[in-house]
Design a protein around this motif. Sequence first.
Motif, PDB file in Angstrom:
ATOM      1  N   ALA A 198       0.823  -1.208   0.000  1.00  0.00           N
ATOM      2  CA  ALA A 198       0.000   0.000   0.000  1.00  0.00           C
ATOM      3  C   ALA A 198       0.856   1.256   0.000  1.00  0.00           C
ATOM      4  CB  ALA A 198      -0.927  -0.002   1.217  1.00  0.00           C
ATOM      5  N   ALA A 199       1.962   1.245   0.738  1.00  0.00           N
ATOM      6  CA  ALA A 199       2.839   2.415   0.776  1.00  0.00           C
ATOM      7  C   ALA A 199       3.495   2.657  -0.573  1.00  0.00           C
ATOM      8  CB  ALA A 199       3.905   2.233   1.858  1.00  0.00           C
ATOM      9  N   LEU A 200       3.894   1.591  -1.246  1.00  0.00           N
ATOM     10  CA  LEU A 200       4.476   1.753  -2.579  1.00  0.00           C
ATOM     11  C   LEU A 200       3.446   2.311  -3.558  1.00  0.00           C
ATOM     12  CD1 LEU A 200       6.617  -1.500  -3.105  1.00  0.00           C
ATOM     13  CD2 LEU A 200       7.399   0.774  -2.400  1.00  0.00           C
ATOM     14  N   GLN A 201       2.242   1.774  -3.472  1.00  0.00           N
ATOM     15  CA  GLN A 201       1.194   2.208  -4.397  1.00  0.00           C
ATOM     16  C   GLN A 201       0.868   3.679  -4.214  1.00  0.00           C
ATOM     17  OE1 GLN A 201      -2.530   0.128  -3.950  1.00  0.00           O
ATOM     18  NE2 GLN A 201      -3.259   0.735  -5.962  1.00  0.00           N
ATOM     19  N   GLU A 202       0.760   4.145  -2.963  1.00  0.00           N
ATOM     20  CA  GLU A 202       0.412   5.549  -2.737  1.00  0.00           C
ATOM     21  C   GLU A 202       1.523   6.487  -3.197  1.00  0.00           C
ATOM     22  OE1 GLU A 202      -0.314   6.083   1.424  1.00  0.00           O
ATOM     23  OE2 GLU A 202       1.822   6.125   1.939  1.00  0.00           O
ATOM     24  N   ALA A 203       2.749   5.968  -3.275  1.00  0.00           N
ATOM     25  CA  ALA A 203       3.877   6.781  -3.739  1.00  0.00           C
ATOM     26  C   ALA A 203       4.085   6.654  -5.241  1.00  0.00           C
ATOM     27  CB  ALA A 203       5.150   6.364  -3.003  1.00  0.00           C
ATOM     28  N   GLY A 204       3.202   5.895  -5.914  1.00  0.00           N
ATOM     29  CA  GLY A 204       3.327   5.728  -7.351  1.00  0.00           C
ATOM     30  C   GLY A 204       4.444   4.775  -7.739  1.00  0.00           C
ATOM     31  N   LEU A 205       4.861   3.913  -6.815  1.00  0.00           N
ATOM     32  CA  LEU A 205       5.923   2.954  -7.086  1.00  0.00           C
ATOM     33  C   LEU A 205       5.326   1.556  -7.224  1.00  0.00           C
ATOM     34  CD1 LEU A 205       8.529   4.147  -4.425  1.00  0.00           C
ATOM     35  CD2 LEU A 205       8.484   4.715  -6.854  1.00  0.00           C
ATOM     36  N   GLU A 206       6.051   0.693  -7.908  1.00  0.00           N
ATOM     37  CA  GLU A 206       5.615  -0.683  -8.053  1.00  0.00           C
ATOM     38  C   GLU A 206       6.542  -1.604  -7.279  1.00  0.00           C
ATOM     39  OE1 GLU A 206       5.423  -1.770 -12.132  1.00  0.00           O
ATOM     40  OE2 GLU A 206       3.780  -0.373 -12.612  1.00  0.00           O
ATOM     41  N   VAL A 207       5.992  -2.721  -6.819  1.00  0.00           N
ATOM     42  CA  VAL A 207       6.852  -3.751  -6.244  1.00  0.00           C
ATOM     43  C   VAL A 207       7.741  -4.267  -7.368  1.00  0.00           C
ATOM     44  CG1 VAL A 207       6.928  -6.011  -5.115  1.00  0.00           C
ATOM     45  CG2 VAL A 207       5.069  -4.412  -4.581  1.00  0.00           C
ATOM     46  N   PRO A 208       9.066  -4.288  -7.180  1.00  0.00           N
ATOM     47  CA  PRO A 208       9.933  -4.803  -8.248  1.00  0.00           C
ATOM     48  C   PRO A 208       9.507  -6.210  -8.673  1.00  0.00           C
ATOM     49  CG  PRO A 208      11.228  -3.815  -6.484  1.00  0.00           C
ATOM     50  CD  PRO A 208       9.814  -3.869  -5.992  1.00  0.00           C
ATOM     51  N   GLU A 209       9.716  -6.512  -9.945  1.00  0.00           N
ATOM     52  CA  GLU A 209       9.332  -7.831 -10.442  1.00  0.00           C
ATOM     53  C   GLU A 209      10.001  -8.919  -9.606  1.00  0.00           C
ATOM     54  OE1 GLU A 209       9.334 -10.412 -14.614  1.00  0.00           O
ATOM     55  OE2 GLU A 209      10.150  -8.380 -14.542  1.00  0.00           O
ATOM     56  N   ARG A 210       9.176  -9.852  -9.138  1.00  0.00           N
ATOM     57  CA  ARG A 210       9.638 -10.912  -8.246  1.00  0.00           C
ATOM     58  C   ARG A 210      10.391 -10.301  -7.064  1.00  0.00           C
ATOM     59  NH1 ARG A 210      12.398 -15.497 -11.876  1.00  0.00           N
ATOM     60  NH2 ARG A 210      12.053 -16.713  -9.978  1.00  0.00           N
ATOM     61  N   GLY A 211       9.821  -9.213  -6.547  1.00  0.00           N
ATOM     62  CA  GLY A 211      10.468  -8.472  -5.461  1.00  0.00           C
ATOM     63  C   GLY A 211       9.987  -8.848  -4.079  1.00  0.00           C
ATOM     64  N   ILE A 212       9.160  -9.884  -3.984  1.00  0.00           N
ATOM     65  CA  ILE A 212       8.691 -10.372  -2.686  1.00  0.00           C
ATOM     66  C   ILE A 212       9.086 -11.832  -2.546  1.00  0.00           C
ATOM     67  CG2 ILE A 212       6.661 -10.925  -1.286  1.00  0.00           C
ATOM     68  CD1 ILE A 212       5.279  -8.489  -2.411  1.00  0.00           C
ATOM     69  N   VAL A 213       9.764 -12.139  -1.444  1.00  0.00           N
ATOM     70  CA  VAL A 213      10.162 -13.517  -1.130  1.00  0.00           C
ATOM     71  C   VAL A 213       9.607 -13.864   0.245  1.00  0.00           C
ATOM     72  CG1 VAL A 213      12.098 -15.081  -0.674  1.00  0.00           C
ATOM     73  CG2 VAL A 213      12.259 -13.402  -2.527  1.00  0.00           C
ATOM     74  N   ARG A 214       9.034 -15.047   0.368  1.00  0.00           N
ATOM     75  CA  ARG A 214       8.461 -15.490   1.648  1.00  0.00           C
ATOM     76  C   ARG A 214       9.200 -16.723   2.131  1.00  0.00           C
ATOM     77  NH1 ARG A 214       4.095 -14.836  -1.959  1.00  0.00           N
ATOM     78  NH2 ARG A 214       3.137 -12.760  -1.743  1.00  0.00           N
ATOM     79  N   GLU A 228      18.199 -14.801  -3.128  1.00  0.00           N
ATOM     80  CA  GLU A 228      17.145 -15.000  -4.127  1.00  0.00           C
ATOM     81  C   GLU A 228      16.662 -13.672  -4.693  1.00  0.00           C
ATOM     82  OE1 GLU A 228      12.664 -16.962  -4.163  1.00  0.00           O
ATOM     83  OE2 GLU A 228      14.196 -17.775  -2.817  1.00  0.00           O
ATOM     84  N   LEU A 229      16.450 -12.681  -3.828  1.00  0.00           N
ATOM     85  CA  LEU A 229      15.991 -11.369  -4.284  1.00  0.00           C
ATOM     86  C   LEU A 229      16.998 -10.727  -5.230  1.00  0.00           C
ATOM     87  CD1 LEU A 229      14.424  -9.404  -1.257  1.00  0.00           C
ATOM     88  CD2 LEU A 229      13.316  -9.989  -3.416  1.00  0.00           C
ATOM     89  N   LEU A 230      18.271 -10.731  -4.835  1.00  0.00           N
ATOM     90  CA  LEU A 230      19.286 -10.042  -5.635  1.00  0.00           C
ATOM     91  C   LEU A 230      19.553 -10.746  -6.958  1.00  0.00           C
ATOM     92  CD1 LEU A 230      21.848  -8.969  -2.881  1.00  0.00           C
ATOM     93  CD2 LEU A 230      20.099  -7.581  -4.002  1.00  0.00           C
ATOM     94  N   SER A 231      19.344 -12.060  -7.002  1.00  0.00           N
ATOM     95  CA  SER A 231      19.524 -12.773  -8.266  1.00  0.00           C
ATOM     96  C   SER A 231      18.463 -12.376  -9.276  1.00  0.00           C
ATOM     97  CB  SER A 231      19.485 -14.284  -8.030  1.00  0.00           C
ATOM     98  OG  SER A 231      18.172 -14.711  -7.681  1.00  0.00           O
ATOM     99  N   GLN A 232      17.331 -11.875  -8.782  1.00  0.00           N
ATOM    100  CA  GLN A 232      16.220 -11.488  -9.653  1.00  0.00           C
ATOM    101  C   GLN A 232      16.101  -9.978  -9.822  1.00  0.00           C
ATOM    102  OE1 GLN A 232      13.588 -15.248  -7.919  1.00  0.00           O
ATOM    103  NE2 GLN A 232      13.159 -13.169  -7.248  1.00  0.00           N
ATOM    104  N   ASN A 233      16.697  -9.227  -8.873  1.00  0.00           N
ATOM    105  CA  ASN A 233      16.571  -7.763  -8.876  1.00  0.00           C
ATOM    106  C   ASN A 233      17.906  -7.154  -8.468  1.00  0.00           C
ATOM    107  OD1 ASN A 233      13.411  -7.374  -9.063  1.00  0.00           O
ATOM    108  ND2 ASN A 233      13.781  -8.992  -7.558  1.00  0.00           N
TER     109      ASN A 233
END
Length: 327
Positions: A198-214, A228-233
Amino acid sequence: MRDVAAEAGVAAITVSRALSSPDRVSPHLLEKVQAAAKKLQYTPNIAAGTLRSQKSRIVAVIVPTIAHSIFAETIQVMSGIFRPAGYHLLIGHSGYSLEEEESLVTAFLARKPDAIILTGYTHSATTIDLIARAEVPLVEIWNIPDEPRDTVVGISNFDAAQAMTRLLIRKGYRKIGYIGGPRENNDRVEQRERGFAAALQEAGLEVPERGIVRKPLEFENGARALTELLSQNSELDAVFAASDILAIGVLMECQNQGIRVPEQLAVVGFDDVGLASYTSPPLTTVRVPREEIGRRAAQEVLKRLSGGSTEPRIIDLGFEIIERRSA
């Protein structure tokens, strides 16, 4: 009990009060009774007392895990409130499983607890039905729902994660990755991820592609998640780990990979565990009032058991952003 009374030089009813409701007798009498009971190795018959009074003097509490300090600290504070009032904790951990929580609730209700404390607001329908049928007070801790079932004591995990993400954005970070725990049956983790997005969206930013790891909440998983994150972003400039346990793993992996924090990558966490101020660099994080959650939850139970209001209510204890050198 008569033997204890004779040894202490008091009436049997005084012994009963001192052992079942310590707050109803003077400290001097309580000390005499406890000394006599210890000398005679007297143990109250809790089952018989329960039949007479319809009270077990037991409060059941279920947390997801006791492997990490955050829930252990909450339980410890609860115990310090309940014990002087003559109540004892029956503790279970669910392993983040709704089925295990349901099984624990079933087993605990067979022991007739006077109240039940559960973590979060996500439970099986059977669990909620069992507690409703038992007609005992329910206190849910650590997260805040839209509508309370009974009493809720905690913080808005959504608001806290949103506030932390806003802080990163204000500091100029634009490519922010996120490391969270598994969302299934964990409303705290789910709300933190939603607050981040929600914070990214209100700032007009997008979650980086494959930018969430659980990943499960373990130190080594923070390190694995960062890799894993850095290999993709490769262009990430910040990582928000929704648990300090994961964030500390991230910091250790940054050291292993020679990534300078925060010059090359900012790292922030959530919980403010004891190690957070001793990492290198010290970790920026969300401070959750876990001791106060335990204190207020116990106080609310005691109020209910003494005839207090039964109206559903939310007690929002708030959170604090702790800025250190990792971001």
